[in-house]
Each structure stands twice: as C-alpha cells, then as structure tokens.
Enzyme design. Structure first.
Site, PDB file in Angstrom:
ATOM      1  N   LYS A  64       0.845  -1.205   0.000  1.00  0.00           N
ATOM      2  CA  LYS A  64       0.000   0.000   0.000  1.00  0.00           C
ATOM      3  C   LYS A  64       0.876   1.249   0.000  1.00  0.00           C
ATOM      4  O   LYS A  64       0.626   2.196  -0.755  1.00  0.00           O
ATOM      5  CB  LYS A  64      -0.950  -0.008   1.214  1.00  0.00           C
ATOM      6  N   GLN A 108      -5.409  -1.769   9.100  1.00  0.00           N
ATOM      7  CA  GLN A 108      -5.298  -3.067   8.432  1.00  0.00           C
ATOM      8  C   GLN A 108      -5.971  -4.157   9.268  1.00  0.00           C
ATOM      9  O   GLN A 108      -5.797  -4.222  10.485  1.00  0.00           O
ATOM     10  CB  GLN A 108      -3.809  -3.402   8.204  1.00  0.00           C
ATOM     11  N   ASP A 131     -11.504   2.789   3.492  1.00  0.00           N
ATOM     12  CA  ASP A 131     -11.882   1.375   3.396  1.00  0.00           C
ATOM     13  C   ASP A 131     -13.400   1.225   3.331  1.00  0.00           C
ATOM     14  O   ASP A 131     -13.907   0.122   3.067  1.00  0.00           O
ATOM     15  CB  ASP A 131     -11.366   0.603   4.616  1.00  0.00           C
TER      16      ASP A 131
HETATM   17  N1  LIG Z   1      -8.345  -2.728   6.251  1.00  0.00           N
HETATM   18  C1  LIG Z   1      -8.342  -3.719   5.340  1.00  0.00           C
HETATM   19  N2  LIG Z   1      -7.866  -4.913   5.669  1.00  0.00           N
HETATM   20  C2  LIG Z   1      -7.870  -5.909   4.731  1.00  0.00           C
HETATM   21  C3  LIG Z   1      -8.330  -5.668   3.409  1.00  0.00           C
HETATM   22  C4  LIG Z   1      -8.838  -4.375   3.112  1.00  0.00           C
HETATM   23  O1  LIG Z   1      -9.300  -4.103   1.983  1.00  0.00           O
HETATM   24  N3  LIG Z   1      -8.813  -3.431   4.089  1.00  0.00           N
HETATM   25  N4  LIG Z   1      -8.225  -6.662   2.434  1.00  0.00           N
HETATM   26  C5  LIG Z   1      -7.415  -7.832   2.685  1.00  0.00           C
HETATM   27  C6  LIG Z   1      -5.953  -7.693   2.425  1.00  0.00           C
HETATM   28  N5  LIG Z   1      -5.540  -6.792   1.310  1.00  0.00           N
HETATM   29  C7  LIG Z   1      -5.487  -5.477   1.563  1.00  0.00           C
HETATM   30  O2  LIG Z   1      -5.511  -4.989   2.651  1.00  0.00           O
HETATM   31  C8  LIG Z   1      -5.049  -7.305   0.076  1.00  0.00           C
HETATM   32  C9  LIG Z   1      -5.226  -8.623  -0.278  1.00  0.00           C
HETATM   33  C10 LIG Z   1      -4.665  -9.119  -1.462  1.00  0.00           C
HETATM   34  C11 LIG Z   1      -3.942  -8.310  -2.324  1.00  0.00           C
HETATM   35  C12 LIG Z   1      -3.275  -8.820  -3.548  1.00  0.00           C
HETATM   36  O3  LIG Z   1      -2.736  -8.036  -4.301  1.00  0.00           O
HETATM   37  N6  LIG Z   1      -3.244 -10.129  -3.778  1.00  0.00           N
HETATM   38  C13 LIG Z   1      -2.480 -10.729  -4.861  1.00  0.00           C
HETATM   39  C14 LIG Z   1      -1.548 -11.792  -4.317  1.00  0.00           C
HETATM   40  C15 LIG Z   1      -0.561 -11.240  -3.356  1.00  0.00           C
HETATM   41  C16 LIG Z   1       0.358 -12.307  -2.777  1.00  0.00           C
HETATM   42  O4  LIG Z   1       1.219 -12.770  -3.522  1.00  0.00           O
HETATM   43  O5  LIG Z   1       0.198 -12.646  -1.600  1.00  0.00           O
HETATM   44  C17 LIG Z   1      -3.405 -11.431  -5.859  1.00  0.00           C
HETATM   45  O6  LIG Z   1      -4.475 -11.910  -5.450  1.00  0.00           O
HETATM   46  O7  LIG Z   1      -3.022 -11.480  -7.021  1.00  0.00           O
HETATM   47  C18 LIG Z   1      -3.809  -6.978  -1.976  1.00  0.00           C
HETATM   48  C19 LIG Z   1      -4.356  -6.487  -0.803  1.00  0.00           C
HETATM   49  C20 LIG Z   1      -7.565  -8.236   4.151  1.00  0.00           C
HETATM   50  N7  LIG Z   1      -7.393  -7.142   5.033  1.00  0.00           N
END
Ligand SMILES: Nc1nc2c(c(=O)[nH]1)N[C@@H](CN(C=O)c1ccc(C(=O)N[C@@H](CCC(=O)O)C(=O)O)cc1)CN2
Ligand SMILES: [Mg+2]
Length: 302
Positions: A64, A108, A131
C-alpha cells in the site's frame, strides 16, 4: 466432473486480467493526482495503521505504501506493537482525523485479539474512511447514497462492468456475506440492476443456487469450495479467495475459493488467483484516497 453438453469439450473460459486492469487504473489515478495537485495545491495523504506482526498484513501494508508513492500521493505508516491498547489506537485515529495532511485513514485487518475492529473502524472520520467499513459509509451504501465503497468489492464491480457492461436483469449469486466483501458487493450488484442471491453458512443447497448465477462471486475464505459443476455454463466467475498452501515439493502457492482447473472448463470468464481480484484492492484504495481528498478539499466528488 463432466462439462456441460452446451459447451465444446475443449472450452476454456477467458481470463479476467485484474493485474493488468489495476495497473491501468493506477496509471490513471497517478495522472488524476497530478491534475488535482495542479488545481488545488494539495497532495492526497493516506495513513495506514498496522497493529502487530501478521506476516501477510505486513506485505499488504508495505505494498500500500509503495503504490501510494507511485501514484504521487503521500503515505504515512503507523506500525504499532501487538500490545497496543484500544485507547492508544483510538487516540492515534483521533489525531489523524484532525490532521489536514491526511485525507484517508485505514486500519489493516485482522486486528489482534482484544481490539474491537468495529469500534476502531467507526472511530475513523467518515470522510477519511477510505476502506468504507465504518457504519456511516456502510449505511450510505445500503440506502443508495454516495459513499466510500470497500476496496475489494469496488474492485470486483469495476472488473464486472468492464467485462459485462450493462448488468441489468442478470442473476448474480454471491457466496459469502462478510461486511468486507460479500454484503457490500451484493448491494453494489443490486444497484447495477442485478437480481442478487446471497449464499451463506446456513444456505441449504449452495451448489444449486450457484448454478443459477450468470455472475458468480465467491468470497468465503474456504479454499477450493466451488467445483466446476457449481457453475452455470458461460457464467462470469469472480474468485475473491486467497489462501496460501504448501505443495508436496515444499513450495507455497496461492489458491482461490474456486477449483480453477474445473471452473475454467465451464465458465465464460473467470478471475485467476493470483492476478485477478487481489491487485484491484490496492488500486481501489488509491482511487478512494483521491476521492476522499477531493471531497475534503472541494466538497465535490468529481
Ligand atoms: N483494512 C483492510 N484490511 C484488509 C483488506 C482491506 O481491503 N482493508 N483486504 C485484505 C488484504 N488486502 C489489503 O488490505 C489485500 C489482499 C490481497 C492483495 C493482492 O494483491 N493479492 C495478490 C496476491 C498477493 C500475494 O502474492 O500474496 C493477488 O491476489 O493477485 C492486496 C491487498 C484483508 N485485510
Ligand atoms: Mg472442495
């Protein structure tokens, strides 16, 4: 699993390239941030709070920060120890609520045990709640008022609009009803004109319901729950799940909530894991941060 007689035996769904879409969106946001700065002399600022040492959360908040900088915005990271009390966390949020350099605040998730995520999320000023998880923004979304929309459902919506255009009349089945993804996405699809069904832990025959979906969204956190024979031939499948698994060779890989190798033979279009919905989450966070800054500075959303 047998494929449907209505599809050729070598049918392959087309892949929805969330990674590419997110990169294009981030580039657009970067340009919009520059224009916003030229017009108003303000650089949007995003504060991210991480409590504790969850390894996945550490990766997400680092990404982020990197992507916030790339978009030309200011990133303020607050890495707090696991032992942080709710009062200390609420005091930090209160300070950020009053800081004019901060336009977006997020905590988070998940939070360590003992910290009340609802109370903490609700302490964020609604105008800075990028969020979209506080009760004001969630309530505004529920009654169709403009609001900050949670990032992952917003990402799913943007992908679906890009793939399908007008969704009026389509049957969208959402499996999973979390406040983070399932519920807000169901509301967004309702607003698009879909007929929406939500399946959850007590749903009697989720597979039969899923098979009715022109659009099938799966956001359960239950790895490879959805098999190929749960999918209506030609449906658009959005897989929100991300579970890291260790293979027989000791390597790790990510799997979704859908059995991809089966689904790809039945669906019309499908998001891969990784590279589907995941990258949209942070791109939409940047979009929300710019929107929050615009609203705070100009009082207008456009
Ligand atoms: N306050 C928050 N907490 C969480 C959120 C949120 O939106 N707000 N979402 C998830 C975690 N998350 C961001 O916070 C998030 C999850 C996944 C990815 C992502 O880019 N995934 C990639 C793979 C990444 C890897 O290799 O591990 C993909 O799917 O291609 C970004 C952000 C929970 N908590
Ligand atoms: Mg299974």
């Amino acid at each position: 699993m047998s494929t449907s007689p209505s599809l050729p035996s070598d049918h392959q769904a087309s892949l929805i390239d969330g990674k590419g879409f997110a990169a294009t969106l981030r580039q657009q946001i970067r340009e919009d941030v520059r224009t916003f700065h030229d017009e108003h002399g303000v650089t949007p600022g995003l504060a991210v709070i991480l409590v504790g040492n969850d390894p996945a959360s550490e990766v997400y908040v680092r990404n982020k920060a990197i992507q916030t900088h790339h978009a030309g915005m200011r990133s303020f990271m607050h890495m707090l120890p696991e032992t942080t009390s709710e009062e200390e966390l609420l005091a930090l949020i209160e300070r950020l609520n009053h800081d004019p350099e901060i336009h977006g605040i997020l905590v988070q998730l998940p939070l360590p045990n003992g910290l009340d995520a609802r109370r903490v999320t609700n302490a964020i000023q609604p105008e800075k709640d990028v969020d979209g998880l506080g009760e004001i923004n969630a309530g505004r979304l529920a009654i169709g008022l403009p609001s900050l929309i949670p990032c992952t459902p917003l990402g799913c919506l943007l992908l679906l609009r890009d793939q399908l255009g007008d969704m009026r009349g389509k049957h969208a089945v959402v499996i999973g009803c979390s406040n983070l993804v399932g519920k807000p996405l169901a509301l967004l699809l309702l607003a698009e004109g879909c007929t929406v069904s939500i399946a959850h832990i007590h749903t009697r025959d989720t597979a039969a319901l899923a098979r009715q979906g022109d659009i099938l969204v799966v956001a359960t956190g239950c790895r490879e729950l959805v098999h190929g024979d749960w999918i209506k031939p030609g449906a658009t499948v959005i897989d929100v799940g991300i579970t890291r698994v260790t293979t027989e060779t000791g390597k790790t890989r990510l799997v979704g909530d859908v059995v991809f190798d089966e689904a790809v033979k039945v669906a019309g279009r499908i998001t891969p894991v990784p590279g589907g919905v995941g990258p949209m989450t942070i791109a939409c966070l940047l979009k929300n941060t710019l929107m929050a800054a615009r609203l705070l500075v100009t009082g207008k959303s456009e």
